[in-house]
Scaffold this motif. Structure first.
Motif, PDB file in Angstrom:
ATOM      1  N   ASP A 122     -17.420 -81.158  55.566  1.00 25.51           N
ATOM      2  CA  ASP A 122     -18.330 -80.949  56.592  1.00 25.51           C
ATOM      3  C   ASP A 122     -18.437 -79.585  58.125  1.00 25.51           C
ATOM      4  N   GLU A 123     -17.751 -80.189  57.920  1.00 23.84           N
ATOM      5  CA  GLU A 123     -17.519 -78.775  59.412  1.00 23.84           C
ATOM      6  C   GLU A 123     -17.963 -77.341  59.123  1.00 23.84           C
ATOM      7  N   ARG A 124     -16.657 -77.184  57.717  1.00 23.35           N
ATOM      8  CA  ARG A 124     -17.370 -76.043  57.125  1.00 23.35           C
ATOM      9  C   ARG A 124     -18.911 -76.109  56.888  1.00 23.35           C
ATOM     10  N   MET A 125     -19.555 -76.309  56.007  1.00 24.18           N
ATOM     11  CA  MET A 125     -21.127 -76.962  55.969  1.00 24.18           C
ATOM     12  C   MET A 125     -21.647 -76.464  56.741  1.00 24.18           C
ATOM     13  N   VAL A 126     -21.186 -77.327  58.332  1.00 23.32           N
ATOM     14  CA  VAL A 126     -22.134 -76.194  58.619  1.00 23.32           C
ATOM     15  C   VAL A 126     -22.112 -75.363  59.428  1.00 23.32           C
ATOM     16  N   SER A 127     -20.448 -74.975  59.096  1.00 26.32           N
ATOM     17  CA  SER A 127     -20.415 -73.653  59.555  1.00 26.32           C
ATOM     18  C   SER A 127     -21.407 -72.604  59.222  1.00 26.32           C
ATOM     19  N   THR A 128     -21.323 -72.980  57.305  1.00 23.74           N
ATOM     20  CA  THR A 128     -22.180 -71.482  56.222  1.00 23.74           C
ATOM     21  C   THR A 128     -23.551 -72.064  57.144  1.00 23.74           C
ATOM     22  N   GLU A 129     -24.339 -73.398  57.388  1.00 21.46           N
ATOM     23  CA  GLU A 129     -25.428 -73.174  57.390  1.00 21.46           C
ATOM     24  C   GLU A 129     -26.246 -72.211  58.523  1.00 21.46           C
ATOM     25  N   THR A 130     -25.075 -72.694  59.319  1.00 17.68           N
ATOM     26  CA  THR A 130     -25.551 -71.951  60.650  1.00 17.68           C
ATOM     27  C   THR A 130     -25.841 -70.653  60.788  1.00 17.68           C
ATOM     28  N   LEU A 131     -24.412 -69.930  59.649  1.00 18.40           N
ATOM     29  CA  LEU A 131     -24.725 -68.622  60.055  1.00 18.40           C
ATOM     30  C   LEU A 131     -25.843 -67.234  59.404  1.00 18.40           C
ATOM     31  N   ASN A 132     -27.140 -68.198  58.974  1.00 14.35           N
ATOM     32  CA  ASN A 132     -27.954 -67.898  58.578  1.00 14.35           C
ATOM     33  C   ASN A 132     -29.071 -67.828  60.305  1.00 14.35           C
ATOM     34  N   ASP A 133     -28.621 -68.684  61.059  1.00 16.85           N
ATOM     35  CA  ASP A 133     -29.114 -67.950  62.331  1.00 16.85           C
ATOM     36  C   ASP A 133     -27.728 -67.501  63.355  1.00 16.85           C
ATOM     37  N   ASP A 134     -28.206 -66.449  64.058  1.00 17.13           N
ATOM     38  CA  ASP A 134     -27.172 -65.730  65.293  1.00 17.13           C
ATOM     39  C   ASP A 134     -28.055 -66.420  66.012  1.00 17.13           C
ATOM     40  N   TYR A 135     -27.144 -67.754  66.540  1.00 15.07           N
ATOM     41  CA  TYR A 135     -27.683 -68.269  68.168  1.00 15.07           C
ATOM     42  C   TYR A 135     -26.461 -67.443  69.364  1.00 15.07           C
ATOM     43  N   ASP A 136     -25.443 -67.278  68.980  1.00 19.76           N
ATOM     44  CA  ASP A 136     -24.092 -66.641  70.220  1.00 19.76           C
ATOM     45  C   ASP A 136     -24.786 -65.211  70.990  1.00 19.76           C
ATOM     46  N   SER A 137     -25.516 -64.699  70.480  1.00 18.45           N
ATOM     47  CA  SER A 137     -26.021 -62.864  71.256  1.00 18.45           C
ATOM     48  C   SER A 137     -27.056 -63.608  72.520  1.00 18.45           C
ATOM     49  N   PRO A 138     -28.330 -64.686  72.217  1.00 19.73           N
ATOM     50  CA  PRO A 138     -29.157 -64.930  72.950  1.00 19.73           C
ATOM     51  C   PRO A 138     -27.851 -65.629  74.067  1.00 19.73           C
ATOM     52  N   TRP A 139     -27.314 -66.466  73.594  1.00 21.57           N
ATOM     53  CA  TRP A 139     -26.591 -67.184  74.713  1.00 21.57           C
ATOM     54  C   TRP A 139     -26.140 -66.333  75.662  1.00 21.57           C
ATOM     55  N   LYS A 140     -24.840 -65.720  75.102  1.00 21.48           N
ATOM     56  CA  LYS A 140     -23.823 -64.579  75.769  1.00 21.48           C
ATOM     57  C   LYS A 140     -25.175 -64.483  77.400  1.00 21.48           C
ATOM     58  N   ASP A 141     -25.733 -62.845  75.957  1.00 20.54           N
ATOM     59  CA  ASP A 141     -26.773 -62.981  77.645  1.00 20.54           C
ATOM     60  C   ASP A 141     -27.691 -63.426  78.545  1.00 20.54           C
ATOM     61  N   ALA A 142     -27.865 -64.839  78.072  1.00 18.07           N
ATOM     62  CA  ALA A 142     -28.620 -64.950  78.760  1.00 18.07           C
ATOM     63  C   ALA A 142     -27.889 -66.201  79.740  1.00 18.07           C
ATOM     64  N   VAL A 143     -26.873 -66.291  79.275  1.00 18.04           N
ATOM     65  CA  VAL A 143     -25.643 -67.395  80.822  1.00 18.04           C
ATOM     66  C   VAL A 143     -25.506 -66.488  81.690  1.00 18.04           C
ATOM     67  N   GLU A 144     -25.169 -65.075  81.537  1.00 19.72           N
ATOM     68  CA  GLU A 144     -25.039 -63.921  82.325  1.00 19.72           C
ATOM     69  C   GLU A 144     -26.412 -63.528  83.292  1.00 19.72           C
ATOM     70  N   HIS A 145     -27.219 -63.288  82.867  1.00 16.68           N
ATOM     71  CA  HIS A 145     -28.942 -63.276  82.913  1.00 16.68           C
ATOM     72  C   HIS A 145     -29.269 -63.980  84.200  1.00 16.68           C
ATOM     73  N   TYR A 146     -29.013 -65.288  83.763  1.00 19.69           N
ATOM     74  CA  TYR A 146     -29.152 -66.337  84.471  1.00 19.69           C
ATOM     75  C   TYR A 146     -28.250 -67.562  84.629  1.00 19.69           C
ATOM     76  N   PHE A 147     -27.294 -67.000  85.401  1.00 23.62           N
ATOM     77  CA  PHE A 147     -26.162 -68.268  85.137  1.00 23.62           C
ATOM     78  C   PHE A 147     -26.406 -69.644  86.477  1.00 23.62           C
ATOM     79  N   PRO A 148     -27.727 -69.102  87.378  1.00 19.27           N
ATOM     80  CA  PRO A 148     -27.787 -70.168  88.490  1.00 19.27           C
ATOM     81  C   PRO A 148     -28.644 -71.402  87.705  1.00 19.27           C
ATOM     82  N   GLU A 149     -29.543 -70.355  86.774  1.00 18.26           N
ATOM     83  CA  GLU A 149     -30.407 -71.839  86.250  1.00 18.26           C
ATOM     84  C   GLU A 149     -29.844 -72.458  85.210  1.00 18.26           C
TER      85      GLU A 149
END
Length: 331
Positions: free
Chosen positions: A6-33
């Protein structure tokens, strides 16, 4: 189906969308928020008049040989507390995108390793961005022969917001918008028209708030990274942005910004691919030669794509670790 399957299936599905890059930048830019949105109790104890410092390189150095599973984002931040007692502490943040059996263990291991490094209090916190409502690990530890060692850590679960998207979109907090964008991205997977309409809704909200230009650009980049569309629909989004900017008499996301956003997206993909290749090669090297010395991990962390490809071929036949890196190993 096993949990591992199940974990492998979820991971494969998630690869189609790029979630990590926007989170990385947003956490740094708006950490108090980020903190006030997900962890308001902790936010209230921090002295935000004092500088907070991100220590990403230090985090990698401390935990580089203890990676347990893939995550979107991990950050180490030094902050100052209001109470004046042990006032400088460290916050370890994890944004976890898939359900993983080793996740809580990773939180535990990183926490004690960071404490061992800094000898200061370490606050570990996690945002769980997966789609499994019942998966919510909050602790890890063990007890043996009268000795008990446990880490309990606060978590924020994005599935808790699935029925609150409209409330999120009404908020001025950057992470309310990002949370909504993340949820809408998950809900519109393989539904291009629905995603197009959701993305347009978010873009219009950015302009309706009359935020400053940089905030609009930062949050648009996050939305654009998350909500990928086919090129022909993406062009319609840009056309809508041009229409909004003409009607509102504001020019935020100009052609210059558009080029920069496209370039940043490409660079982010390359960076993510190199990070994955480096991590895989390190595991292969450790399997053949055992724990890596500092000089070897330094080379992997700074390697170009051509270097990784060359070393990846050499690891199959090289008799020693030095031979993998040939004559350029400096240590």
């Amino acid at each position: 189906m096993t949990e591992q399957d199940d974990e492998r299936m979820v991971s494969t599905e998630t690869l189609n969308d790029d979630y990590d890059s926007p989170w990385k930048d947003a956490v740094e830019h708006y950490f108090p928020e980020f903190m006030v949105f997900y962890f308001p109790d902790a936010y209230a104890e921090i002295d935000w008049s004092k500088e907070h410092v991100f220590l990403d390189q230090e985090l990698r150095a401390v935990v580089q040989d203890a990676e347990l599973g893939k995550r979107f984002v991990d950050k180490l931040v030094r902050v100052t507390l209001l109470n004046g007692d042990e006032n400088r502490i460290y916050i370890h943040i994890e944004v976890q995108g898939t359900r993983q059996t080793e996740f809580a263990e990773r939180m535990f291991v990183y926490n004690y390793r960071l404490y061992d490094r800094y000898r200061r209090p370490i606050a570990s916190m996690a945002v769980l961005a997966d789609e499994h409502e019942q998966w919510k690990p909050t602790s890890y530890g063990f007890e043996t022969l009268g000795c008990k060692h446990t880490l309990a850590f606060p978590v924020a679960k994005l599935t808790d917001y699935h029925n609150k998207v409209n409330e999120l979109l009404a908020s001025d907090n950057a992470f309310a918008l990002i949370t909504a964008a993340h949820i809408l991205t998950q809900q519109t997977r393989k539904k291009n028209q629905a995603r197009f309409e959701a993305k347009l809704r978010l873009v219009r909200i950015l302009y309706q708030r009359h935020w400053n230009k940089q905030r609009v650009i930062d949050l648009f980049i996050a939305v654009d990274w998350l909500m990928k569309l086919p090129e022909w629909l993406d062009q319609q989004v840009w056309h809508e942005i041009e229409t909004i900017e003409e009607s509102e008499k504001m020019q935020y996301i100009t052609s210059v910004e558009r080029i920069g956003i496209a370039k940043g997206r490409l660079e982010g993909r390359v960076e993510g691919r190199l990070e994955g290749e480096s991590r895989l090669l390190r595991k292969q090297l450790e399997r053949r030669f055992g724990a890596l010395p500092t000089w070897a991990t330094d080379k992997l962390n700074s390697a170009a794509e051509q270097d990784l490809e060359s070393w990846g071929e050499a690891v199959l036949t090289a008799p020693t670790l030095d031979a993998v890196f040939e004559d350029d190993a400096t240590h």
